[in-house]
Design an enzyme around this catalytic site. Structure first.
Site, PDB file in Angstrom:
ATOM      1  N   CYS A   2       0.849  -1.181   0.000  1.00 45.68           N
ATOM      2  CA  CYS A   2       0.000   0.000   0.000  1.00 45.68           C
ATOM      3  C   CYS A   2       0.887   1.235   0.000  1.00 45.68           C
ATOM      4  CB  CYS A   2      -0.843   0.040   1.267  1.00 45.68           C
ATOM      5  SG  CYS A   2      -1.957  -1.352   1.421  1.00 45.68           S
ATOM      6  N   GLY A  13      -0.565   0.576  -4.981  1.00 44.81           N
ATOM      7  CA  GLY A  13      -1.885   0.002  -4.740  1.00 44.81           C
ATOM      8  C   GLY A  13      -2.928   0.658  -5.613  1.00 44.81           C
ATOM      9  N   ASN A  56       0.363   0.677   6.156  1.00 51.26           N
ATOM     10  CA  ASN A  56       1.028  -0.117   5.122  1.00 51.26           C
ATOM     11  C   ASN A  56       1.792  -1.236   5.811  1.00 51.26           C
ATOM     12  OD1 ASN A  56       3.962   0.442   3.025  1.00 51.26           O
ATOM     13  ND2 ASN A  56       2.404  -1.123   2.874  1.00 51.26           N
ATOM     14  N   GLY A  57       1.472  -2.469   5.444  1.00 51.48           N
ATOM     15  CA  GLY A  57       2.154  -3.622   6.041  1.00 51.48           C
ATOM     16  C   GLY A  57       1.142  -4.612   6.571  1.00 51.48           C
ATOM     17  N   TYR A  87      11.563  -4.387  -6.784  1.00 50.55           N
ATOM     18  CA  TYR A  87      10.362  -4.196  -7.593  1.00 50.55           C
ATOM     19  C   TYR A  87       9.405  -3.100  -7.111  1.00 50.55           C
ATOM     20  CZ  TYR A  87       5.777  -5.245  -9.551  1.00 50.55           C
ATOM     21  OH  TYR A  87       4.565  -5.135 -10.139  1.00 50.55           O
TER      22      TYR A  87
END
Ligand code: AMP
Ligand code: SF4
Length: 454
Positions: A8, A34, A108-109, A248
């Site tokens: 995210c 996201g 996020n996570g 990435y």
């Protein structure tokens, strides 16, 4: 290439009359993190307003919607579901009204003990409205016996384990938090007198904010009218930055974990070339994920780089494949080879990773059909053998081709003349560290999880 769910993007602004507009721009720059849903919450000092929807940032927010997001502080979130089903009730920021007033939270996570905590909380009577990990945190804050918001927050955070980079918004303050392992990135910037927090620094560039520093692993930073305050309430933990951010996830124009992503990705390609034993006429990247590493590979090996595969950048989720006779466009909807470049050549194709193997297989076939004499697939990271539990929704272990296939079997499956992955040691070396001493999580390559799933 976007075919596996992931991560995210989060952002927060404090102290700017156009806080929500700035957060909107940050989310726009973080769209790659996201694409399922996006939301912005802002505060006018007395209450928090939220706008969120399924879809892309630019589709969701128009002028009218942004106008509703008043005030000088705001947070935002781009979601691509990692845990929890994909629906609006799981879109973030999550906003609650409880004993400490209004609170908005963007996370996020993934937590490794969310299931466990959720079960306990439910047994004690908590009612959950979503399937997000993040809601667990809110319940823990609400249930804490501590007397102040700060202490309740710390009490809650000490119970959770896993990856959490977060921004929180209260009526009069913005808070940024990073887990003590530093798994996901989170950076702090300044825009004149205003403060900006974002997953990646490319968000700062868009709004002309200056990157100051990363929020430190284990740091809680509170920004309000009195200024900035930092707390480090957690026990110190070994650093476990997600190395996939370099491979990435992050944009190459970002600075992540204190280093430029472009440089590191380029050096992955350089290192891959140093480990290469194949002779070839051409290096071509899988766009966009393989471009920077392929440039590094070409520079080091002297083999010419060409954009031998062209990507259609306008393929969206709305694309409908016509049925019957003209169906099955396959990979050609997104990618098309430049036949004149490829014909008769020994081609090295470079991508950042192989997950299930489907993309590589399609691309190798496509390049061969375009007339290549040989097709060699090279990957700028080691084989992914294990799933991620920290915010990247990689498929189950069984679906990861490298978890059950040898390199030779992978070669056969993707129909390439050869397959080569970057070595683990070479990858770490390219980041400037050593295998013995580095700050990374490598679990998807090694199976050595820094935090066990509970
Ligand atoms: P696959 O076809 O399953 O082997 O997926 C490989 C492709 O997915 C590569 O082109 C990668 O760039 C891309 N990729 C790797 N990890 C992810 C991720 N977590 N989310 C989206 N795409 C990814
Ligand atoms: Fe990143 Fe892999 Fe660790 Fe997940 S398991 S945090 S993708 S390095």
């Amino acid at each position: 290439m976007w075919n596996v769910k992931e991560k995210c993007g989060i952002a927060g602004v404090y102290g700017h009359p156009e806080a929500a507009n700035l957060v909107y721009l940050c989310l726009y720059a973080l769209q790659h993190r996201g694409q399922e849903s996006a939301g912005i919450a802002s505060t006018n000092g007395t209450e928090i307003h939220i706008e969120k929807e399924m879809g892309l940032v630019a589709e969701i927010f128009n002028e009218e919607r942004l106008k509703k997001l008043k005030g000088e502080a705001a947070i935002g979130h781009n979601r691509y579901s990692t845990t929890g089903e994909s629906s609006l009730k799981n879109a973030q920021p999550l906003v609650v009204n409880f004993k400490y007033g209004n609170l908005a939270i963007a996370h996020n996570g993934n937590l490794v003990n969310a299931h466990l905590l959720r079960r306990v909380l439910e047994e004690e009577g908590s009612i959950f409205q979503s399937t997000m990990d993040t809601e667990v945190i809110v319940h823990l804050i609400a249930k804490s016996k501590c007397k102040s918001f700060k202490d309740s927050l710390i009490d809650a955070l000490k119970q959770i384990r896993g990856a959490f980079s977060m921004v929180l918004l209260r009526e009069k303050e913005l808070i940024g938090i990073r887990d003590p392992w530093g798994i996901r990135p989170l950076a702090l910037g300044r825009l004149k007198d205003a403060y900006v927090i974002a997953s990646e620094t490319c968000a700062f560039d868009l709004i002309d904010a200056k990157y100051e520093r990363d929020i430190k692993p284990g740091e809680i930073i509170k920004i309000d009218e009195k200024g900035v305050e930092s707390w480090f309430p957690f026990d110190e933990q070994p650093l476990r930055h997600c190395i996939f951010e370099y491979i990435y996830f992050s944009r190459p124009d970002s600075i992540v974990f204190g280093k430029e992503v472009y440089n590191i990705r380029f050096r992955f390609g350089v290192q891959l070339a140093k480990e290469n034993e194949i002779e070839a006429d051409l290096v071509i990247p899988v766009p966009d994920s393989g471009i920077v590493a392929a440039l590094g590979f070409s520079r080091e090996s002297g083999i010419p780089f060409e954009l031998g595969i062209i990507r259609n950048h306008y393929v969206g989720r709305t694309f409908i494949e016509p049925t019957e006779s003209i169906r099955h466009f396959g990979v050609k909807i997104k990618l098309n080879p430049v036949k004149e470049l490829i014909k008769g050549k020994r081609v090295i194709v470079i991508d950042d990773s192989i997950v299930r193997g489907t993309t590589s297989r399609k691309i190798v076939k496509m390049v061969r059909a375009a007339g290549a004499k040989e097709v060699h697939m090279k990957i700028s990271s080691p084989p992914i053998t294990h799933p991620c539990f920290y915010g990247i929704d990689t498929p189950t272990r069984r679906e990861l081709i490298a978890s059950s296939h040898t390199i030779e079997e992978i070669r056969k499956y993707i129909t390439a003349d050869s397959v080569q992955y970057l070595s683990l040691e070479g990858m770490i070396k390219a980041t400037g560290y050593t295998l013995e001493s580095h700050p990374f999580c490598l679990a998807c390559f090694t199976g050595k999880y820094p935090l066990k799933f509970q």
